[in-house]
Scaffold this active site. Structure first.
Site, PDB file in Angstrom:
ATOM      1  N   GLY A 127      46.611  25.189 -47.296  1.00 29.69           N
ATOM      2  CA  GLY A 127      47.843  24.515 -46.881  1.00 29.69           C
ATOM      3  C   GLY A 127      47.851  24.345 -45.376  1.00 29.69           C
ATOM      4  O   GLY A 127      47.107  25.030 -44.660  1.00 29.69           O
TER       5      GLY A 127
ATOM      6  N   GLN B   9      51.797  23.498 -37.237  1.00 32.68           N
ATOM      7  CA  GLN B   9      50.543  24.130 -36.815  1.00 32.68           C
ATOM      8  C   GLN B   9      49.663  23.204 -35.985  1.00 32.68           C
ATOM      9  O   GLN B   9      48.774  23.673 -35.279  1.00 32.68           O
ATOM     10  CB  GLN B   9      49.749  24.608 -38.044  1.00 32.68           C
TER      11      GLN B   9
ATOM     12  N   CYS C 159      46.648  33.094 -42.644  1.00 32.86           N
ATOM     13  CA  CYS C 159      47.209  31.889 -42.021  1.00 32.86           C
ATOM     14  C   CYS C 159      46.173  31.330 -41.054  1.00 32.86           C
ATOM     15  O   CYS C 159      45.566  32.088 -40.290  1.00 32.86           O
ATOM     16  CB  CYS C 159      48.488  32.243 -41.266  1.00 32.86           C
ATOM     17  N   LEU C 160      45.981  30.013 -41.087  1.00 35.85           N
ATOM     18  CA  LEU C 160      45.014  29.385 -40.178  1.00 35.85           C
ATOM     19  C   LEU C 160      45.438  29.572 -38.718  1.00 35.85           C
ATOM     20  O   LEU C 160      44.599  29.464 -37.822  1.00 35.85           O
ATOM     21  CB  LEU C 160      44.884  27.887 -40.499  1.00 35.85           C
TER      22      LEU C 160
ATOM     23  N   HIS D  89      55.110  29.950 -47.771  1.00 37.42           N
ATOM     24  CA  HIS D  89      54.423  30.147 -46.492  1.00 37.42           C
ATOM     25  C   HIS D  89      54.554  28.895 -45.597  1.00 37.42           C
ATOM     26  O   HIS D  89      54.861  28.992 -44.409  1.00 37.42           O
ATOM     27  CB  HIS D  89      52.949  30.480 -46.775  1.00 37.42           C
ATOM     28  N   GLU D  90      54.341  27.725 -46.208  1.00 36.95           N
ATOM     29  CA  GLU D  90      54.396  26.472 -45.432  1.00 36.95           C
ATOM     30  C   GLU D  90      55.825  26.156 -45.005  1.00 36.95           C
ATOM     31  O   GLU D  90      56.061  25.682 -43.885  1.00 36.95           O
ATOM     32  CB  GLU D  90      53.815  25.304 -46.240  1.00 36.95           C
TER      33      GLU D  90
ATOM     34  N   HIS E   5      56.655  27.925 -41.897  1.00 38.03           N
ATOM     35  CA  HIS E   5      56.119  27.290 -40.678  1.00 38.03           C
ATOM     36  C   HIS E   5      57.092  26.248 -40.130  1.00 38.03           C
ATOM     37  O   HIS E   5      57.288  26.137 -38.914  1.00 38.03           O
ATOM     38  CB  HIS E   5      54.783  26.594 -40.960  1.00 38.03           C
TER      39      HIS E   5
HETATM   40  O1  GNR Z   1      44.643  28.986 -46.180  1.00 42.18           O
HETATM   41  C1  GNR Z   1      45.653  29.674 -46.369  1.00 42.18           C
HETATM   42  N1  GNR Z   1      45.632  30.626 -47.318  1.00 42.18           N
HETATM   43  C2  GNR Z   1      46.756  31.304 -47.769  1.00 42.18           C
HETATM   44  C3  GNR Z   1      46.581  32.414 -48.559  1.00 42.18           C
HETATM   45  C4  GNR Z   1      47.665  33.089 -49.055  1.00 42.18           C
HETATM   46  C5  GNR Z   1      48.932  32.663 -48.748  1.00 42.18           C
HETATM   47  C6  GNR Z   1      49.134  31.578 -47.942  1.00 42.18           C
HETATM   48  C7  GNR Z   1      48.052  30.888 -47.467  1.00 42.18           C
HETATM   49  S1  GNR Z   1      48.310  29.493 -46.479  1.00 42.18           S
HETATM   50  C8  GNR Z   1      46.843  29.465 -45.534  1.00 42.18           C
HETATM   51  C9  GNR Z   1      46.762  28.188 -44.707  1.00 42.18           C
HETATM   52  C10 GNR Z   1      47.878  28.166 -43.710  1.00 42.18           C
HETATM   53  O2  GNR Z   1      47.915  28.844 -42.722  1.00 42.18           O
HETATM   54  N2  GNR Z   1      48.889  27.396 -43.973  1.00 42.18           N
HETATM   55  O3  GNR Z   1      49.954  27.351 -43.149  1.00 42.18           O
HETATM   56 NI    NI Z   2      49.971  29.323 -42.165  1.00 44.59          NI
END
Ligand code: GNR
Ligand code: NI
Length: 170
Positions: free
Chosen positions: A46, A51, A92-93, A134-135, A138
């Site tokens: 995601g 980001q 998270c990236l 999670h997204e 952000h």
């Molecule tokens: O790549 C991602 N893996 C992930 C694993 C578990 C829960 C959430 C994520 S999102 C993350 C990519 C990212 O940072 N998206 O904002």
């Molecule tokens: Ni993230």
């Protein structure tokens, strides 16, 4: 193919609250395409526009095994289905190489616009439900480290700062 730079914690720009998209036009679709390229290149499941330093409510995801099912959500809203939250491990990236357990709903109903500006509704569970939450965070300027104790968050902050210093000196 356009790869965008991903902001990393503790960059304050990750704390910006994103603005709703008024019209899903070609400019927004170009952003979506660039975000998909960036997400696939980074091997993420995601990516939120926040980001890549664009503060609009645009998210791309792909939780398929072979990264063959891009999902676009614009102005997303979700409601939990059921009220139990469970600790789930996430990364998270924007916080590379760090992982932690965060309380998340197991199942959610998502409402959003697609890349054509058409509204859709989706019931999600598993990794997709997890990723949606999670997204969404952000877009609100929230990161998974915010759910941790100040001590753990600080430890991650220091490691990230060290990493950025090393990258700068290289
Ligand atoms: O790549 C991602 N893996 C992930 C694993 C578990 C829960 C959430 C994520 S999102 C993350 C990519 C990212 O940072 N998206 O904002
Ligand atoms: Ni993230």
């Amino acid at each position: 193919m356009a790869k965008l730079a991903i902001l990393e914690f503790p960059d304050e720009r990750l704390r910006t609250k994103a603005q709703a998209v008024q019209t899903v036009d070609d400019e927004v679709r170009q952003l979506v395409d660039d975000m998909l390229d960036t997400m696939y290149d980074a091997k993420g499941i995601g990516l939120a526009a926040t980001q890549v330093d664009v503060h609009r409510r645009v998210v791309v995801m792909d939780v398929s095994d072979d990264q063959s099912q891009p999902l676009v959500m614009i102005n997303p809203q979700y409601t939990p289905l059921g009220d139990t939250q469970e600790p789930l491990s996430e990364g998270c990236l924007s916080i590379p190489e760090h992982y932690a357990e965060v309380p998340r709903y197991l199942s959610v109903e998502l409402k959003a616009l697609d890349r054509n500006g058409e509204p859709f509704t989706l019931e999600a569970d598993g990794l997709l439900a997890h990723c949606i939450q999670h997204e969404y965070d952000h877009l609100e300027g929230v990161l998974f480290v915010d759910y941790l104790s100040p001590l753990k968050r600080d430890r991650i902050r220091k490691k990230m700062e060290k990493r950025h210093k090393l990258m700068q000196d290289a």
